[in-house]
Design a protein around this motif. Sequence first.
Motif, PDB file in Angstrom:
ATOM      1  N   SER A  36      30.494  37.954  47.426  1.00 47.58           N
ATOM      2  CA  SER A  36      30.736  36.807  46.550  1.00 47.58           C
ATOM      3  C   SER A  36      29.852  36.840  45.311  1.00 47.58           C
ATOM      4  O   SER A  36      28.643  37.049  45.407  1.00 47.58           O
ATOM      5  N   SER A  37      30.456  36.589  44.165  1.00 48.25           N
ATOM      6  CA  SER A  37      29.675  36.471  42.931  1.00 48.25           C
ATOM      7  C   SER A  37      29.253  35.023  42.678  1.00 48.25           C
ATOM      8  O   SER A  37      28.550  34.743  41.714  1.00 48.25           O
ATOM      9  N   ARG A  38      29.694  34.116  43.539  1.00 40.11           N
ATOM     10  CA  ARG A  38      29.243  32.738  43.423  1.00 40.11           C
ATOM     11  C   ARG A  38      27.834  32.615  43.978  1.00 40.11           C
ATOM     12  O   ARG A  38      27.479  33.261  44.967  1.00 40.11           O
ATOM     13  N   ASN A  39      27.036  31.748  43.361  1.00 47.80           N
ATOM     14  CA  ASN A  39      25.693  31.466  43.844  1.00 47.80           C
ATOM     15  C   ASN A  39      25.742  31.037  45.304  1.00 47.80           C
ATOM     16  O   ASN A  39      26.617  30.268  45.703  1.00 47.80           O
ATOM     17  N   GLU A  40      24.805  31.530  46.098  1.00 51.59           N
ATOM     18  CA  GLU A  40      24.828  31.246  47.537  1.00 51.59           C
ATOM     19  C   GLU A  40      24.847  29.753  47.827  1.00 51.59           C
ATOM     20  O   GLU A  40      25.537  29.285  48.739  1.00 51.59           O
ATOM     21  N   GLY A  41      24.104  28.977  47.043  1.00 50.23           N
ATOM     22  CA  GLY A  41      24.052  27.541  47.273  1.00 50.23           C
ATOM     23  C   GLY A  41      25.371  26.841  47.048  1.00 50.23           C
ATOM     24  O   GLY A  41      25.592  25.729  47.539  1.00 50.23           O
ATOM     25  N   LEU A  42      26.279  27.492  46.295  1.00 45.89           N
ATOM     26  CA  LEU A  42      27.566  26.880  45.986  1.00 45.89           C
ATOM     27  C   LEU A  42      28.673  27.313  46.946  1.00 45.89           C
ATOM     28  O   LEU A  42      29.814  26.880  46.796  1.00 45.89           O
ATOM     29  N   ASN A  78      35.189  52.852  53.219  1.00 48.12           N
ATOM     30  CA  ASN A  78      34.056  52.615  54.118  1.00 48.12           C
ATOM     31  C   ASN A  78      33.384  51.267  53.888  1.00 48.12           C
ATOM     32  O   ASN A  78      32.362  50.969  54.526  1.00 48.12           O
ATOM     33  N   THR A  79      33.916  50.476  52.985  1.00 44.44           N
ATOM     34  CA  THR A  79      33.284  49.184  52.705  1.00 44.44           C
ATOM     35  C   THR A  79      33.300  48.284  53.934  1.00 44.44           C
ATOM     36  O   THR A  79      34.289  48.233  54.668  1.00 44.44           O
ATOM     37  N   PRO A  80      32.206  47.557  54.159  1.00 46.32           N
ATOM     38  CA  PRO A  80      32.208  46.564  55.239  1.00 46.32           C
ATOM     39  C   PRO A  80      32.883  45.258  54.816  1.00 46.32           C
ATOM     40  O   PRO A  80      33.147  44.396  55.650  1.00 46.32           O
ATOM     41  N   ALA A  81      33.148  45.111  53.517  1.00 51.00           N
ATOM     42  CA  ALA A  81      33.682  43.854  52.998  1.00 51.00           C
ATOM     43  C   ALA A  81      35.105  43.605  53.485  1.00 51.00           C
ATOM     44  O   ALA A  81      35.944  44.509  53.500  1.00 51.00           O
ATOM     45  N   ASP A  82      35.364  42.350  53.834  1.00 53.88           N
ATOM     46  CA  ASP A  82      36.718  41.908  54.165  1.00 53.88           C
ATOM     47  C   ASP A  82      37.329  41.107  53.027  1.00 53.88           C
ATOM     48  O   ASP A  82      38.542  41.121  52.822  1.00 53.88           O
ATOM     49  N   LEU A  83      36.462  40.411  52.283  1.00 51.88           N
ATOM     50  CA  LEU A  83      36.913  39.534  51.215  1.00 51.88           C
ATOM     51  C   LEU A  83      36.015  39.695  49.996  1.00 51.88           C
ATOM     52  O   LEU A  83      34.819  39.952  50.128  1.00 51.88           O
ATOM     53  N   PHE A  84      36.597  39.506  48.804  1.00 50.76           N
ATOM     54  CA  PHE A  84      35.828  39.506  47.562  1.00 50.76           C
ATOM     55  C   PHE A  84      36.152  38.221  46.827  1.00 50.76           C
ATOM     56  O   PHE A  84      37.309  37.935  46.501  1.00 50.76           O
ATOM     57  N   LEU A  85      35.117  37.409  46.570  1.00 50.26           N
ATOM     58  CA  LEU A  85      35.253  36.154  45.850  1.00 50.26           C
ATOM     59  C   LEU A  85      34.524  36.286  44.521  1.00 50.26           C
ATOM     60  O   LEU A  85      33.344  36.647  44.491  1.00 50.26           O
ATOM     61  N   THR A  86      35.219  36.004  43.427  1.00 50.09           N
ATOM     62  CA  THR A  86      34.588  36.139  42.110  1.00 50.09           C
ATOM     63  C   THR A  86      35.178  35.118  41.154  1.00 50.09           C
ATOM     64  O   THR A  86      36.113  34.380  41.497  1.00 50.09           O
ATOM     65  N   VAL A  87      34.614  35.040  39.958  1.00 43.76           N
ATOM     66  CA  VAL A  87      35.047  34.047  38.975  1.00 43.76           C
ATOM     67  C   VAL A  87      35.884  34.700  37.889  1.00 43.76           C
ATOM     68  O   VAL A  87      35.661  35.845  37.523  1.00 43.76           O
ATOM     69  N   TRP A 124      45.504  38.011  45.115  1.00 50.81           N
ATOM     70  CA  TRP A 124      44.366  37.097  45.086  1.00 50.81           C
ATOM     71  C   TRP A 124      44.853  35.671  44.842  1.00 50.81           C
ATOM     72  O   TRP A 124      45.962  35.457  44.347  1.00 50.81           O
ATOM     73  N   TYR A 125      43.998  34.713  45.204  1.00 51.73           N
ATOM     74  CA  TYR A 125      44.340  33.294  45.103  1.00 51.73           C
ATOM     75  C   TYR A 125      43.205  32.532  44.429  1.00 51.73           C
ATOM     76  O   TYR A 125      42.033  32.751  44.736  1.00 51.73           O
ATOM     77  N   GLY A 126      43.550  31.617  43.525  1.00 54.66           N
ATOM     78  CA  GLY A 126      42.548  30.747  42.932  1.00 54.66           C
ATOM     79  C   GLY A 126      42.018  29.771  43.960  1.00 54.66           C
ATOM     80  O   GLY A 126      42.769  29.271  44.798  1.00 54.66           O
ATOM     81  N   LEU A 127      40.716  29.491  43.902  1.00 58.67           N
ATOM     82  CA  LEU A 127      40.091  28.549  44.829  1.00 58.67           C
ATOM     83  C   LEU A 127      39.511  27.330  44.129  1.00 58.67           C
ATOM     84  O   LEU A 127      39.325  26.287  44.744  1.00 58.67           O
ATOM     85  N   SER A 128      39.160  27.461  42.865  1.00 63.29           N
ATOM     86  CA  SER A 128      38.684  26.324  42.092  1.00 63.29           C
ATOM     87  C   SER A 128      39.063  26.562  40.642  1.00 63.29           C
ATOM     88  O   SER A 128      39.219  27.704  40.215  1.00 63.29           O
ATOM     89  N   MET A 129      39.236  25.488  39.915  1.00 68.78           N
ATOM     90  CA  MET A 129      39.716  25.591  38.532  1.00 68.78           C
ATOM     91  C   MET A 129      38.687  24.988  37.594  1.00 68.78           C
ATOM     92  O   MET A 129      38.100  23.943  37.873  1.00 68.78           O
ATOM     93  N   VAL A 262      40.197  30.186  36.829  1.00 68.10           N
ATOM     94  CA  VAL A 262      39.903  29.967  38.244  1.00 68.10           C
ATOM     95  C   VAL A 262      38.775  30.858  38.741  1.00 68.10           C
ATOM     96  O   VAL A 262      38.499  31.910  38.161  1.00 68.10           O
ATOM     97  N   SER A 263      38.117  30.424  39.799  1.00 69.91           N
ATOM     98  CA  SER A 263      37.419  31.352  40.678  1.00 69.91           C
ATOM     99  C   SER A 263      38.424  31.659  41.779  1.00 69.91           C
ATOM    100  O   SER A 263      39.300  30.832  42.071  1.00 69.91           O
ATOM    101  N   GLY A 264      38.338  32.840  42.370  1.00 65.45           N
ATOM    102  CA  GLY A 264      39.358  33.181  43.350  1.00 65.45           C
ATOM    103  C   GLY A 264      38.892  34.216  44.353  1.00 65.45           C
ATOM    104  O   GLY A 264      37.775  34.746  44.260  1.00 65.45           O
ATOM    105  N   ILE A 265      39.764  34.518  45.302  1.00 66.12           N
ATOM    106  CA  ILE A 265      39.414  35.378  46.416  1.00 66.12           C
ATOM    107  C   ILE A 265      40.566  36.320  46.744  1.00 66.12           C
ATOM    108  O   ILE A 265      41.734  35.963  46.582  1.00 66.12           O
ATOM    109  N   GLY A 266      40.221  37.515  47.178  1.00 65.18           N
ATOM    110  CA  GLY A 266      41.225  38.481  47.581  1.00 65.18           C
ATOM    111  C   GLY A 266      40.826  39.177  48.873  1.00 65.18           C
ATOM    112  O   GLY A 266      39.637  39.319  49.180  1.00 65.18           O
ATOM    113  N   LEU A 267      41.831  39.600  49.647  1.00 66.62           N
ATOM    114  CA  LEU A 267      41.616  40.319  50.891  1.00 66.62           C
ATOM    115  C   LEU A 267      41.473  41.801  50.591  1.00 66.62           C
ATOM    116  O   LEU A 267      42.365  42.405  49.983  1.00 66.62           O
ATOM    117  N   ILE A 268      40.351  42.388  50.995  1.00 66.65           N
ATOM    118  CA  ILE A 268      40.075  43.794  50.709  1.00 66.65           C
ATOM    119  C   ILE A 268      41.082  44.696  51.434  1.00 66.65           C
ATOM    120  O   ILE A 268      41.456  44.446  52.581  1.00 66.65           O
TER     121      ILE A 268
END
Length: 345
Positions: A36-42, A78-87, A124-129, A262-268
């Motif tokens: 995730s590229s979003r701040n951990e607190g968010l 070989n990535t362990p990632a399942d999801l990528f969330l970015t803005v 990918w899908y938008g999660l916040s606008m 949007v910020s959004g997310i995609g399935l790796i």
Amino acid sequence: MSRGLKILVTALTATVAATAITACSGGSDDQVNLYSSRNEGLIKPLLDEFTAETGIRVNLLTGSGDGLLSRLQSEGQNTPADLFLTVDAGALHRAKQADLFQPVTTQALSEKIPEHLKDQENHWYGLSMRARPIFYAIDRVDPSEITDYMDLANEKWRGRICVRSSDNIYNQSMVAALIDHHGEAATEEWARGLVANFARSPVGGDRDQIHAVASGVCDIAIANTYYFGGMVNSDSATNRDTVSKVAIAWPAQDSYGVHVNVSGIGLIKHARNEENAKKLMDFLASRQAQTWYANANSEYPVNPEAEWSETLQSWGEFKADDISMSVLGENNATAVRLMDRAGWR
């Protein structure tokens, strides 16, 4: 702390987090790995709530969007990632073009997220606008003078506009949308006029542009609303002073509407915890998660069922551009070249 030490601490923190994710990278009934590229607190409070509801542990790695994108490309299958969330839709488009995502469809994602706020092929899908309107000095500008983005090229704004640099993805996506609405030639003419009206060479982030309006460096600025929301809800005396002097003008209300992204997310593509990843995507699109995020970060929910925060409500309703977010990525390269030709540095 020195800049060098900060860089070292950041790198070590990312390495520790990545090691933890790698150690848990195999498929499992009780985990999912999120970059995730979003701040951990968010994002972390929502992830904790998801774990409490489902029993699925979320292994989180945070970092810059570009840095995580490069990491995903290097890790490959070989990535362990399942999801990528970015803005930004432009960044999500880059990830899709890099063949990092796989298409995914669930009932919740189909029902909760409007068509124009997701990839046309469901990568990918938008999660916040977030909206990108115009901010103006209350004591020096009549908002009736700012009815459209195209107005900003008018000579009456000479030396009165602040905006961040052209290498910022938010500005690139805004220009990409204008290209779709007005054509490349008209948008380039507008960009040249905008540059001629700069009060200073672009410097700093969106908050800096808003502060510059309040301090008299310029009279109007382009910025994302969630930055202003953070200032409205801040305990900082400087922020309180700024928001008392600046207001929002919603442009293009008689045409296509204010530019949004949007910020959004995609399935790796190589996800090992695919079913858990889909469950997390559905959760993040839910009414309760969307409402929480609107309150926590002053971003608009993409789920129409979710409630706006008091801060968002205080700015009033507006017409938002319903251009497909996919277009922002598709027009990105054209937008960057156009901005360069216009002298927007």
